[in-house]
Design a protein around this motif. Structure first.
Motif: not given
Length: 896
Positions: A459-463, A479-484, A489-499, A510-514
Motif C-alpha cells: 500500500v502506498v499513499g497519494l497526496c 509515480d504511485a503506480l510505478a511503486a505499488v 493499493k493506492i490510498e488518496l487523501c482529501s484533495g484534488t488530483f489530475t489524471a 485506487i481509493e480514498a484513504a480511510p
C-alpha cells in the motif's frame, strides 16, 4: 521394445531361490550351491570361478589381463548389491586389510584374499561374492558362514581348508569376450585397441562405434561398447529429453585422457526424430562426477547405420534412411568427437543423443509484487528448437531455484507438448527488495534463465502535500503506480488530483484513504484523452472506490483487462463525455462492474461496446461483460446507459432520469443482457439534440442473443392533450422498444426477449416489438396511444404476453406477429377496445375481467366472444420507429 542393459540382465539372471542350510557347528564355512559362471548356471561364457571356490574348470578362450575388476562382497545374497549393503570391496588399487585384486599372468587368473573374522563374519551370516567390470557383473557365488577353518566346494562338496584358518583365496579367470558375451541380448562390442594403428570398433548390430586413431593410446587396451537401457541413462541434472539409444563406452586399462581426439558414433531411430529437428541433434557425454558435455559434431563414416539391426522393434529401414539423408544435405552428420571415451580404472562414459533446444522467457519479467504475496505472472520458460519455426520441445527437465527470499510451488518441471515449464506460483519474501527465480535446463542454449521481482510495500499513499498516514506517499498517479506492486493499493487523501491519460497495466485498487474527510477529486483532461486507461492487465482487478471524478472521459478499459470495479464513486461529466467505458478484451470472462455510483451530465454515463468484424457483426468472444448495479444517472444528451456490439451483462437496480434523446437505457446489437429492477423517468418537456426522448428502454440483440427485461418501471412525466396525437406523450416512441430500434442496413438486429413484471406509463407505445420474439407476463402498461405493437421487416415478429394489464390506451394492440395476448386485463370486462380489424379475436380471447398482473390468485375468465372494433382505425400502424430522414412534428431529422 524396452532393451535391458547387459550388466543388469546378468544380475537378474543369476538371482534364484537357493537351498538354505541351517547353521551347524559340525560343518566349516561352505560355498552355497548358488553360483554363476561359464560352467555353472549358464552364466557368462568367458568368466570362470577357479579353485578353491570350484573344481578346476576347462577353458579354451584367451585370457584378458588388461582389465580392472572389482570384487564386491555383499551382506545380502542379491544382485545388484543394495545401497549400504556392501560388506567388503576389493579393487586393483585398494581393499580391506590392504588386500587388492591382482593379476597372475603365469597362471592366467585374477586373485584377492578375503580374510574372514568371526567378529565381522559370524557363524550364520551369508554373503554374495561378485566380480564386476565397470557396470557388468560377470559372475557371483553365495557364501554361508557355518563354522571356522573350512569351506565346502560348491560342486563336489569337498572340504577346503582356509589359509591360516581364516583366509579364502578368491580366484577367477576373465577371457576376451566377457564384456560382450555371445549370449548377450544387447548390442555390444569388445575389442583390443593398439597404440600404433588406427582402430575401428563397431557394435555387433552396427548401431554404435568408435574410431581410435594411431597415437591416441600409449598401450593396448580393451575397448567395450555396451547398450545402456537405464532410464534416464544420463541422470539429473541433465535436462534434455532422452530417447531409446544410449551406450556406455569404456576402456581398460585407462587412459584418463586420450593423446589425440577419438570419435564415438551412434545410429538413431528415425521415427524418434521430428522432421523439423533432424539438424538440431547432438551427442552428449556423461562421466560420474563431471558435468554433462555436448560434443562437437564430426563425420564418422565408419558406422554404416544400415538399418539391418535386430535391436528393438522400430529400427528396420529407418536408421539407414536418416544416415543417407544427413549425408545428402550436410558433410557433418550426427557424430561427435571428444577427449575421453574411457577413463581410469572404474570410470566410464555414457553417451546419448538429444535435441539442443533453447530456453526462453515465457512470462512477465521483471515484475513488481507485494511482500509476502504471489507475483502476478508465475515464472515460465519455453523450450523450443532453434529452427526458424521454433517448434516447442517436450521432455526437457527444468529446475527452478530461488534467490533473495520467497518460495515456489515446484522446483522442477518437465516440458509438455507445448514446451512450457512453470514454477506454478512464486510467493515473494517478507522483506523489501529483489527476489529471483533461476530456471536451469542443463544442455539448453540460454540456460540459466533468471526471473526478477521486486518485493514492495503493498500500500502506498497519494497526496498533493503531506503524507497519508505512515505510508510512503507520492504526489502524482504515475509515480504511485510505478511503486505499488500488482494487487496493491493506492490510498488518496482529501484533495484534488489530475489524471491525464494515466496508464494502468497491473491490478491495483485506487481509493480514498480511510481517514479522508471528503472524497478525493480527480480531474481529467478537457482535451478528450482518457483520465485512466486500463490495458495489459491479463489477470486481476483494477478497482476505484469512494472517489469523485470531473471531466470528459474518466475511466476506460480496453485491449487486455480482466476485472474492473467502480464502487461508490461520483462522476460529473462534461459535454459529450463519458464516465466509464468498457471495450473488448483479449481476456476470457473479462468484466466491468459499476455499482453504488452516481453519474451526472455528458453524453453517456456508462458505455460498453465490443468490436465488429469486417461485415459489422459483433465479435462476441471478446466483447465486454459489463454490470451496472444500484447506481444513479441524470442529465445525459444521448443515453444514460449504453451497451452495444456484442456486449453482455446486467443493468439492475439503477435510477435513470433526465435522459438523452436516444433513451435512458439503451442496448444495441448485444448478446446476453439482463435489464431488471430499474426506475426510468422521462420528462415530456425535455429536449436534447433538438429531440424529445424517444425510448425509456430500447434494446436489440445479435443473432443468438437474448434479453431479460423484468421488474422495471418506465414512467413518462408531463405531456397531455389529444390522446390520439403521438406528441402528447412524454415518451415519443415506446416505453420499452425491442428489435430494430434504428432500422436500416444489412445487419440483422433482433429483439428476442423475456419481458415480465414491468410498468410502463405515458408513452406513445407501451411495448414495441420490431423483428422480435417476445414472451412474458405480469406487465402493466397504461396511458398510451398504443398498448402493444408488432412489426416484421427482416424476420417474423412473435409477441406472446399474458397476465398483464393494458389500460388507458387509444389502440390496445396493433401490427403483426401478435401471437398470444390472451388472459390480459384490457381496462374493461368486455375485453380490449378499438382493436384494429386485422387482429383476430383469438389473439386476445380469453381475457381477464379484472386486473390480473402480479395477482397470482386470479384466473382468466373473459371468454365472451369478439370485442367491438373501432371502424375508424382499421389498419395496423406502420413502423413505430422513424425511417432515415423522416421528420416528427417539424423537428430536425432524428439521428439513427
Amino acid at each position: 521394445m524396452k532393451r535391458v542393459v547387459l550388466v543388469l540382465l546378468s544380475f537378474v539372471a543369476f538371482v534364484a531361490c537357493r537351498d538354505e542350510q541351517s547353521p551347524t557347528a559340525a560343518k566349516g564355512p561352505a560355498i552355497s550351491a548358488e553360483i554363476r559362471d561359464a560352467v555353472n548356471g549358464g552364466g557368462n561364457p568367458h568368466f570362470f570361478w577357479l579353485p578353491p571356490i570350484v573344481a578346476a574348470p576347462t577353458f579354451t578362450g584367451v585370457f584378458n589381463p588388461r582389465l580392472s575388476p572389482v570384487v564386491e562382497i555383499c551382506s545380502r545374497n542379491v544382485s545388484p548389491c543394495p545401497d549400504g549393503q556392501v560388506h567388503v570391496r576389493f579393487t586393483t588399487t585398494s581393499g580391506s586389510g590392504g588386500q587388492i585384486v591382482r593379476v597372475d599372468l603365469t597362471n592366467q587368473l585374477y586373485i584377492v584374499n578375503w580374510n574372514t573374522d568371526p567378529s565381522t563374519e559370524p557363524v550364520g551370516s551369508s554373503f554374495r561374492i561378485a566380480v564386476i567390470v565397470h557396470k557388468a557383473v560377470l559372475g557371483f557365488a553365495d557364501v554361508d558362514i557355518v563354522g571356522t577353518g573350512q569351506v565346502r566346494n560348491a560342486n563336489t562338496g569337498g572340504d577346503v581348508q582356509l589359509v591360516n584358518g581364516r583366509t579364502l583365496p578368491i580366484k577367477f579367470r576373465i577371457e576376451d569376450g566377457a564384456l560382450c558375451p555371445s549370449n548377450s541380448t544387447l548390442d555390444c562390442a569388445e575389442h583390443i585397441a593398439s597404440p600404433g594403428t588406427d582402430n575401428t570398433i563397431v557394435s555387433n548390430n552396427q548401431q554404435a562405434g568408435t574410431f581410435i586413431p594411431a597415437g591416441a593410446l600409449s598401450q593396448p587396451v580393451t575397448v567395450t561398447i555396451v547398450q545402456n537401457s537405464t532410464k534416464r541413462c544420463i541422470p539429473a541434472p541433465f535436462a534434455l529429453p532422452e530417447f531409446e539409444d544410449c551406450y556406455d563406452f569404456f576402456t581398460d586399462p585407462g587412459p584418463n585422457q586420450f593423446n589425440v581426439p577419438v570419435t564415438v558414433a551412434m545410429c538413431i531411430d528415425r521415427e524418434s526424430v521430428p522432421s523439423t529437428a533432424v539438424h538440431q541433434l547432438q551427442l552428449f557425454q556423461f562421466d560420474v562426477g563431471l558435468p554433462v558435455r555436448a560434443l562437437q559434431n564430426v563425420p564418422a563414416r565408419f558406422l554404416p547405420c544400415n538399418g539391418e539391426s535386430s535391436v528393438g522393434s522400430r529400427g528396420s529401414g529407418v536408421k539407414g534412411f536418416l544416415a543417407r539423408l544427413w549425408r545428402a544435405v550436410t558433410p557433418r552428420p550426427l557424430f561427435a568427437s571428444h577427449l575421453g571415451v574411457g577413463g581410469s580404472a572404474g570410470s566410464y562414459s555414457t553417451f546419448t543423443w538429444s535435441f539442443v533446444p533453447e530456453i526462453v522467457t515465457n512470462s512477465i519479467n521483471p515484475q513488481l509484487g507485494a511482500v509476502g504475496t504471489p507475483v502476478l505472472s508465475a515464472p515460465t520458460v519455453l523450450l523450443r528448437d532453434t529452427t526458424a519455426a521454433h517448434n516447442p520441445v517436450a521432455g526437457v527437465t527444468v529446475r527452478f531455484t530461488v534467490e533473495g527470499g520467497g518460495t515456489i510451488v515446484r522446483d522442477s518441471a518437465v516440458t509438455g507438448s507445448d514446451g512450457l515449464a512453470s514454477v506454478g506460483m512464486w510467493t515473494l519474501g517478507t522483506a523489501l527488495g529483489v527476489n529471483r527465480v533461476i530456471a536451469t535446463a542443463i544442455g539448453a542454449i540460454g540456460s540459466p534463465d533468471t526471473f526478477t521481482a521486486v518485493a514492495a510495500a503493498p500500500v502506498v499513499g497519494l497526496c498533493p502535500a503531506g503524507s497519508v498516514g505512515s505510508l510512503t506517499t507520492f504526489t502524482n498517479f504515475p509515480d504511485a503506480l510505478a511503486a505499488v506492486p500488482p494487487g496493491g493499493k493506492i490510498e488518496l487523501c482529501s484533495g484534488t488530483f489530475t489524471a491525464d491519460n494515466v496508464e494502468i497495466t497491473k491490478p491495483v485498487t485506487i481509493e480514498a484513504a480511510p481517514d479522508a474527510a471528503t472524497p478525493p477529486v480527480i480531474q481529467t483532461n478537457a482535451d478528450g484523452t482518457n483520465g485512466f486507461a486500463i490495458d495489459a492487465v491479463g489477470s486481476g482487478t483494477v478497482a476505484f472506490r469512494r472517489l469523485s471524478f470531473t471531466g470528459l472521459f474518466m475511466i476506460s478499459a480496453m485491449g487486455t483487462y480482466d476485472q474492473v470495479v467502480v464502487d461508490g464513486c461520483d462522476f460529473t461529466i462534461g459535454p459529450n463525455g463519458t464516465g466509464v467505458f468498457g471495450g473488448s478484451s483479449t481476456v476470457t470472462s473479462a468484466k466491468v462492474v459499476v455499482m453504488n455510483s452516481t453519474f451526472t451530465g455528458g453524453a453517456l454515463g456508462v458505455y460498453a461496446s465490443g468490436d465488429g468484424d469486417e461485415v459489422g457483426n459483433p465479435i462476441v468472444a471478446t466483447a465486454p461483460h459489463f454490470d451496472v448495479l444500484n447506481s444513479t444517472f441524470h442529465d445525459f444528451t444521448f443515453s444514460g446507459i449504453q451497451y452495444q456490439v456484442g456486449a453482455s451483462g446486467r443493468i439492475s437496480g439503477n435510477t435513470v432520469t433526465a435522459c438523452g434523446f436516444d433513451g435512458c437505457i439503451r442496448s444495441r446489437f448485444d448478446n446476453q443482457i439482463e435489464i431488471s429492477g430499474n426506475a426510468v423517468t422521462v420528462d415530456a418537456d425535455r429536449i436534447t439534440s433538438n429531440s424529445h426522448i424517444r425510448w425509456g428502454i430500447a434494446a436489440d440483440v445479435t443473432v443468438g442473443g437474448s434479453l431479460l427485461i423484468v421488474g422495471n418501471t418506465v414512467t413518462g412525466v408531463g405531456g397531455g392533450g389529444d390522446p390520439s396525437n403521438p406528441a402528447s406523450y412524454a415518451i415519443q416512441f415506446a416505453g420499452i422498444g425491442l428489435g430494430q430500434i434504428s432500422p436500416g442496413g444489412t445487419i440483422v438486429m433482433l429483439g428476442d426477449a423475456t419481458v415480465s413484471r414491468n410498468i410502463i406509463v405515458n408513452a406513445d407505445t407501451g411495448l414495441s416489438a420490431h423483428d422480435a420474439v417476445i414472451t412474458g407476463t405480469d406487465n402493466v402498461i397504461t396511458g398510451t396511444l398504443v398498448g402493444i405493437a408488432g412489426v416484421s421487416v427482416t424476420t417474423t415478429t412473435s409477441v406472446s404476453l399474458n397476465r398483464s394489464d393494458v389500460t388507458s390506451y387509444v389502440i390496445p394492440i396493433a401490427g403483426v406477429g401478435l401471437v398470444d395476448l390472451t388472459c390480459n386485463w384490457w381496462g374493461t370486462d368486455a375485453g380490449p377496445q378499438n382493436v384494429p380489424v386485422g387482429v383476430p379475436a383469438a389473439v386476445f380471447t380469453p381475457f381477464a375481467t379484472t386486473p390480473i398482473a402480479n395477482n397470482a390468485g386470479l384466473t382468466c375468465g373473459g371468454a365472451l366472444g369478439a370485442p367491438r372494433v373501432n371502424g375508424l382505425l382499421t389498419t395496423p400502424r406502420p413502423s413505430l420507429v422513424p425511417t432515415p430522414g423522416a421528420a416528427v412534428k417539424g423537428k430536425r431529422p432524428l439521428p439513427l
